[in-house]
Scaffold this motif. Sequence first.
Motif: not given
Length: 408
Positions: A192-196, A253-262, A314-318
Amino acid sequence: CDGNGNVYVVWEDDRNAAGKYEVYFRSLQVQFSKPVDFIVYYQTPDIRLNTGVDAGKFNVRRPVISTDKRGNIYAAWQDSREIPEDEVYPGIYFNVSNNHGATWKSDAIKVDNVPIGGFISFTPPAISNDVNGHVYVAWTDDAGRAARSEKFKPDGTADVYFNRSSDYGITWDEDTRIERAEVRAEAKNVSIASNNKGLVCIAWADNSGAFGKQGISENYNIFINHSENFGSTFLDSDSNIRIYTWAPPGKTAAADPIVQIDDIGNTFVAWIDKFPDVYNIYFNFSIEKGRKNSWLFRNIMVLDYQIPPGNSGNQIMTIDNTGHVYIAWQDTRSALAEGNYNIFFISGFLDIERLLIAGQRLGEACFIATAAYGSPFERHVEILREFRDRYLLTNTAGRWFVAAYYKL
């Protein structure tokens, strides 16, 4: 962390009873002006957050933490506590500090609305928040809800659920099922991700079929749903958005999504997928707040080279607010020793300014102001954009004016 050197950490700890893990917290302050002795401990000893039960009695899993950079700190976790006589049951629990972690609520809050015990399966939560006091938590459970069957009757599949607080984590709404209610599928790996500005995006993997068809398939795909009103309603509940992929149906065999929002609402998702024969990192993005038909038709494989091949995970994203994306992950590809893991990193730049100016129909870029001030992210342009969103797009005359402006 925040911009003032404050760092907040949560972890699992079995100090009170061997094998009984609980949630602990500590805050630090990094003082870069004192390079020899640069860490100041705010609390000694550290603080247990799974309050409301005796220490060392119930296991927790995978605590997550978020902060609004104003001293409000939020933590959530999966909790196994079960006290039937007090109507306390396993589920997703939460705690909050409003003073940089100095004090926390004496009773952790249950944020899911499954009121029964028994053999209900939960997954660890994901958490996000904004500066306006909204806190968002998402997870999966197989308790079932009234939308698909008898109330609270499990059907054997895990579904994506969401809850929010609008008052800095003090009180919570009823939880909401996010993915399509009529489709029976096994969901997992919620992010999950959110912005202001009210945008909330939830991504997950499920096996409902390549194009959301009825019935469970063998392959998993990445889906996303989003809200543009601080989580009050989600726009795509009748037809969740599948992140487009060129892989044939049934081959993923998709897995482990990471979502980011600006801050503007550009939405980025990274995940792993085993196609054709090893797991690699994939990436996609939307400059229309994650809306349907706004994603790249072909996903991007995040690889600087493919030889030798190896499994990624085990990916991470920013991200930042100027189009830069940073991804790190664990990978077995190595010319030195087969089966050994190393850490890899890659960064990329998406020219958001060019994309926004080219896409005036999005209502995000302001061509004249951008040309005058040099960037759609310049402070004066942000003020004009906020004026448009708050005072023009909220009434008929204002919407007519904005539409005419973009057309001309």
